[in-house]
Design a protein around this motif. Structure first.
Motif, PDB file in Angstrom:
ATOM      1  N   LYS A 277     109.213  -1.247  57.663  1.00 18.66           N
ATOM      2  CA  LYS A 277     108.539  -2.374  56.700  1.00 18.66           C
ATOM      3  C   LYS A 277     107.132  -3.051  57.497  1.00 18.66           C
ATOM      4  N   ILE A 278     106.221  -2.971  56.558  1.00 21.32           N
ATOM      5  CA  ILE A 278     105.064  -3.504  57.043  1.00 21.32           C
ATOM      6  C   ILE A 278     104.633  -4.894  55.849  1.00 21.32           C
ATOM      7  N   ALA A 279     104.482  -6.042  56.570  1.00 21.53           N
ATOM      8  CA  ALA A 279     104.143  -7.153  55.840  1.00 21.53           C
ATOM      9  C   ALA A 279     102.497  -7.222  55.474  1.00 21.53           C
ATOM     10  N   LEU A 280     102.097  -7.481  54.337  1.00 22.74           N
ATOM     11  CA  LEU A 280     100.730  -7.680  54.138  1.00 22.74           C
ATOM     12  C   LEU A 280     100.528  -9.016  53.781  1.00 22.74           C
TER      13      LEU A 280
ATOM     14  N   THR B 191     107.711 -11.355  55.617  1.00 21.69           N
ATOM     15  CA  THR B 191     107.709 -10.932  56.965  1.00 21.69           C
ATOM     16  C   THR B 191     109.399 -10.765  57.518  1.00 21.69           C
ATOM     17  N   LYS B 192     110.220 -11.111  56.670  1.00 24.23           N
ATOM     18  CA  LYS B 192     111.531 -10.843  57.195  1.00 24.23           C
ATOM     19  C   LYS B 192     112.033  -9.607  57.241  1.00 24.23           C
ATOM     20  N   ASP B 193     112.351  -9.339  58.445  1.00 23.91           N
ATOM     21  CA  ASP B 193     112.696  -7.828  59.149  1.00 23.91           C
ATOM     22  C   ASP B 193     111.709  -6.796  59.088  1.00 23.91           C
ATOM     23  N   ALA B 194     110.458  -7.229  59.028  1.00 24.43           N
ATOM     24  CA  ALA B 194     109.306  -6.554  59.267  1.00 24.43           C
ATOM     25  C   ALA B 194     109.103  -5.914  60.615  1.00 24.43           C
ATOM     26  N   HIS B 195     108.520  -4.938  60.740  1.00 21.83           N
ATOM     27  CA  HIS B 195     108.246  -4.376  61.820  1.00 21.83           C
ATOM     28  C   HIS B 195     106.717  -4.880  62.387  1.00 21.83           C
ATOM     29  N   ALA B 196     105.860  -4.880  61.456  1.00 23.62           N
ATOM     30  CA  ALA B 196     104.472  -5.440  61.494  1.00 23.62           C
ATOM     31  C   ALA B 196     104.159  -6.200  60.485  1.00 23.62           C
ATOM     32  N   ILE B 197     102.856  -7.385  60.637  1.00 26.53           N
ATOM     33  CA  ILE B 197     102.280  -7.751  59.631  1.00 26.53           C
ATOM     34  C   ILE B 197     100.802  -7.492  59.758  1.00 26.53           C
ATOM     35  N   ALA B 198     100.291  -7.424  58.639  1.00 22.94           N
ATOM     36  CA  ALA B 198      98.708  -7.249  58.788  1.00 22.94           C
ATOM     37  C   ALA B 198      98.174  -8.345  57.879  1.00 22.94           C
ATOM     38  N   VAL B 199      97.243  -9.305  58.442  1.00 22.98           N
ATOM     39  CA  VAL B 199      96.567 -10.366  57.859  1.00 22.98           C
ATOM     40  C   VAL B 199      95.428  -9.694  57.206  1.00 22.98           C
ATOM     41  N   LEU B 200      95.461  -9.884  55.684  1.00 17.46           N
ATOM     42  CA  LEU B 200      94.258  -8.960  55.146  1.00 17.46           C
ATOM     43  C   LEU B 200      93.301  -9.931  54.263  1.00 17.46           C
ATOM     44  N   THR B 201      93.764 -11.099  54.174  1.00 16.08           N
ATOM     45  CA  THR B 201      92.958 -12.116  53.276  1.00 16.08           C
ATOM     46  C   THR B 201      93.027 -13.311  54.193  1.00 16.08           C
ATOM     47  N   GLU B 202      92.087 -14.173  54.463  1.00 16.32           N
ATOM     48  CA  GLU B 202      91.882 -15.328  55.318  1.00 16.32           C
ATOM     49  C   GLU B 202      92.136 -16.548  54.768  1.00 16.32           C
ATOM     50  N   TRP B 203      93.336 -16.482  53.913  1.00 15.07           N
ATOM     51  CA  TRP B 203      94.116 -17.863  53.189  1.00 15.07           C
ATOM     52  C   TRP B 203      94.169 -18.764  54.163  1.00 15.07           C
ATOM     53  N   ASP B 204      93.721 -19.913  54.131  1.00 12.39           N
ATOM     54  CA  ASP B 204      93.930 -21.247  54.910  1.00 12.39           C
ATOM     55  C   ASP B 204      95.313 -21.459  55.269  1.00 12.39           C
ATOM     56  N   GLU B 205      96.286 -21.129  54.076  1.00 11.26           N
ATOM     57  CA  GLU B 205      97.913 -21.513  54.384  1.00 11.26           C
ATOM     58  C   GLU B 205      98.178 -20.481  55.609  1.00 11.26           C
ATOM     59  N   PHE B 206      97.783 -19.374  55.789  1.00 13.11           N
ATOM     60  CA  PHE B 206      98.271 -18.584  56.812  1.00 13.11           C
ATOM     61  C   PHE B 206      98.018 -19.182  58.324  1.00 13.11           C
ATOM     62  N   LYS B 207      97.213 -19.892  58.365  1.00 14.16           N
ATOM     63  CA  LYS B 207      96.860 -20.316  59.749  1.00 14.16           C
ATOM     64  C   LYS B 207      98.067 -21.637  60.035  1.00 14.16           C
ATOM     65  N   GLU B 208      98.603 -22.207  59.103  1.00 13.84           N
ATOM     66  CA  GLU B 208      99.424 -23.031  59.183  1.00 13.84           C
ATOM     67  C   GLU B 208     101.162 -22.679  59.025  1.00 13.84           C
ATOM     68  N   LEU B 209     101.217 -21.525  59.181  1.00 12.31           N
ATOM     69  CA  LEU B 209     102.499 -20.720  58.954  1.00 12.31           C
ATOM     70  C   LEU B 209     103.252 -21.274  60.125  1.00 12.31           C
TER      71      LEU B 209
ATOM     72  N   PRO C  74     109.861  -4.654  69.109  1.00 11.91           N
ATOM     73  CA  PRO C  74     108.732  -5.598  69.124  1.00 11.91           C
ATOM     74  C   PRO C  74     107.868  -5.972  67.781  1.00 11.91           C
ATOM     75  N   ALA C  75     107.718  -7.287  67.751  1.00  8.82           N
ATOM     76  CA  ALA C  75     106.899  -7.475  66.504  1.00  8.82           C
ATOM     77  C   ALA C  75     105.576  -7.531  66.935  1.00  8.82           C
ATOM     78  N   PHE C  76     104.706  -6.586  65.653  1.00  7.02           N
ATOM     79  CA  PHE C  76     103.464  -6.408  65.950  1.00  7.02           C
ATOM     80  C   PHE C  76     102.599  -7.395  64.765  1.00  7.02           C
ATOM     81  N   LEU C  77     101.423  -7.830  65.408  1.00  6.59           N
ATOM     82  CA  LEU C  77     100.717  -8.676  64.283  1.00  6.59           C
ATOM     83  C   LEU C  77      99.369  -8.160  64.259  1.00  6.59           C
ATOM     84  N   PHE C  78      98.832  -7.655  63.397  1.00  9.93           N
ATOM     85  CA  PHE C  78      97.442  -7.171  63.451  1.00  9.93           C
ATOM     86  C   PHE C  78      96.499  -8.184  62.396  1.00  9.93           C
ATOM     87  N   ASP C  79      95.735  -8.900  63.022  1.00  8.89           N
ATOM     88  CA  ASP C  79      94.663  -9.660  62.020  1.00  8.89           C
ATOM     89  C   ASP C  79      93.370  -9.202  61.969  1.00  8.89           C
ATOM     90  N   GLY C  80      93.367  -8.644  60.412  1.00  5.88           N
ATOM     91  CA  GLY C  80      92.144  -8.078  60.068  1.00  5.88           C
ATOM     92  C   GLY C  80      90.931  -9.181  59.767  1.00  5.88           C
TER      93      GLY C  80
END
Ligand code: UDX
Ligand code: UDX
Length: 465
Positions: A333-336, A408-426, A438-444
């Motif tokens: 499961k990959i969360a975008l 992102t619940k139960d995801a293996h990885a997250i990919a940040v694809l749009t720079e929405w301000d609210e993602f900074k505040e999570l 291991p939890a992977f985070l890819f910041d595009g």
């Protein structure tokens, strides 16, 4: 001078809608009617609740609220609006051709031609026709030809007035433009009069020194050139991002150092998973096609590379996810986070997210998407449009949810694809805890702070570092 009293705009899209709303707000004595063949869209522009207008742009609903039904109208009665207008803006879409000669490159001008024929059929008084859509150089000539040969003997002046607004900041860009470009037949008295009439409209709120008048062809080509230069800067820094990843340099630091050279400047030097939007790719392909058609192969190849680099960047990002997740994402499961092509817009045209999702789906990943403004149907429509797999399969393998924590619940990885301000505040600690390890985070988008995320425990990867 010709005093404009009635403006009609054909096309109530991302450009026509906001541009006309601002003209109406700033010129209360001019009646502005925006028409569109899409009934749903017009209905939404007329929705009683101004927050339901079809285009999300910060500040736009307030402008519409002030001017709508005063001197700003939205209608599907195209003939009536053309008939009444002294000035007609053409703001219909000009997608890249998907068939025949120039397929995949040239601009499809069929909607523009339809508009010209409709104007010619309906008009009984002289009209100034303004090209607002981005068009290949010398389109004005074709428009004039149709109007003069199929019309009712009335006089037409064709102007080119390309739009430089960027989505997400459209209202501000329209209120305070760097410049407004108006191309016309400035060597003739009639042409000059038409140019002056449009200058007069903008002069209601734009300082005269920012109103630039040129011949039609310079104006048409300037728009393509501006977008090509902007896109080229993004591809240039993205090319460097790959080199940074190999050498230990940090692309943000390189970008800052380079951008502080006043000859270069700091804007459009932010590396990303790739540029999107309705204009950059289409306009460059158009430039490439025009260059090729004049036999200018070196010029064509030069600009084409900007697109090739952008395609590479999107592919490279998706491939990095697969590679890092132990060379397989099958069943994972990959969360975008983010689907829009940039923040503060609900537009998804050419968004990098579409291509990253498609790549991961080909690798049999399960995708979960969250975007604050994009509708679920749009996400499926974008994937269906690629035609890579059946629409049923896209619906089975892609889930759209209404929050980042859910995604992102139960995801293996997250990919940040749009720079929405609210993602900074999570609450990234909470997100990490909900994920598989291991939890992977890819910041595009290079949006997040690397240190904090690594301290939480994420395996963190950002473009260019
Ligand atoms: C515009 C320009 O047209 C494009 O060339 C430029 O590069 C970017 O801005 P945009 O406003 O973003 O495009 O397009 P879109 O949001 O698709 O709006 C176009 C509208 O025109 C649509 O609502 C469509 O229904 C309408 N349309 C199209 C007509 O009313 N008549 C037609 O014949 C064709
Ligand atoms: C662009 C032009 O800026 C505008 O003048 C023209 O009228 C239409 O095309 P738009 O496509 O709305 O506007 O957005 P823009 O802000 O230019 O961004 C285009 C893409 O480039 C986005 O995907 C954005 O995220 C990306 N980008 C931009 C980067 O990746 N890095 C940057 O430094 C700047």
């Amino acid at each position: 001078m010709t005093q404009i009293k009635n403006i009609c705009c054909i096309g109530a899209g991302y450009v026509g809608g906001p541009t006309m709303a601002v003209i109406a707000q700033k010129c209360p004595e001019i009646n502005v009617t925006v028409v569109d063949i899409n009934e749903e869209r017009i209905k939404a522009w007329n929705d009683e609740d101004v927050e339901n207008i079809p285009i999300y742009e910060p500040g736009l609903s307030n402008v519409v609220k002030e001017a709508r039904d005063r001197n700003l109208f939205f209608s599907t009665d195209v003939d009536a609006a053309i008939d009444k207008a002294d000035m007609i803006f053409i703001s219909v879409n000009t997608p890249t051709k998907t068939y025949g000669i120039g397929k995949g490159m040239a601009a499809d001008l069929k909607y523009i031609e339809l508009c010209a024929r409709q104007i010619a059929r309906v008009s009984k008084t002289d009209k100034i026709v303004v090209e607002k859509s981005t068009l290949p150089v010398r389109t004005a000539e074709a428009l004039k030809n149709i109007l003069d040969n199929t019309g009712n003997g009335v006089n037409y002046q064709i102007l080119s007035n390309p739009e430089f607004l960027a989505e997400g900041t459209a209202v501000d860009d329209l209120m305070n433009p760097d410049r407004v470009l108006i191309g016309g037949d400035i060597d003739t008295t009639e042409g000059k009069k038409a140019v002056d009439a449009l200058v007069d409209v903008y002069a209601h709120w734009v300082p005269r020194e920012k109103l630039l008048t040129t011949n039609v062809w310079s104006s048409e080509l300037s728009k393509l050139t501006a977008n090509a230069f902007l896109a080229q800067r993004v591809s240039s820094i993205n090319a460097m991002s790959e080199l940074c990843e190999k050498t230990g340099a940090d692309v943000n630091e390189v970008s800052k150092a380079v951008g502080m050279d006043s000859r270069i400047g700091s804007k459009f030097l932010k590396s990303s998973v790739g540029f999107g939007g309705s204009c950059f790719q289409k306009d460059i392909l158009n430039l490439v096609y025009i260059s090729k058609s004049f036999g200018l192969h070196e010029v064509a190849d030069y600009w084409e590379q900007v697109i090739l680099m952008n395609d590479h960047q999107k592919r490279r990002f998706a491939a990095k996810i697969v590679q890092t997740l132990f060379n397989t994402v099958s069943g994972k499961k990959i969360a975008l986070l983010g689907w829009a092509f940039k923040k503060d817009t609900n537009d998804t045209r050419e968004s990098a997210a579409i291509y990253v999702a498609d790549y991961l789906l080909n690798e049999q990943a399960e995708i979960v998407v969250y975007d604050p403004k994009v509708k679920t149907e749009q996400i499926y429509a974008d994937l269906d449009y690629l035609n890579t797999r059946s629409s049923e399969e896209n619906r089975a393998r892609v889930t759209v949810v209404d929050g980042a924590y859910k995604a992102t619940k139960d995801a293996h990885a997250i990919a940040v694809l749009t720079e929405w301000d609210e993602f900074k505040e999570l609450d990234w600690q909470k997100i990490y805890e909900g994920m598989l390890k291991p939890a992977f985070l890819f910041d595009g988008r290079r949006l997040l702070d690397r240190k904090t995320k690594e301290n939480i425990g994420f395996e963190f990867y950002a473009i260019g570092s």
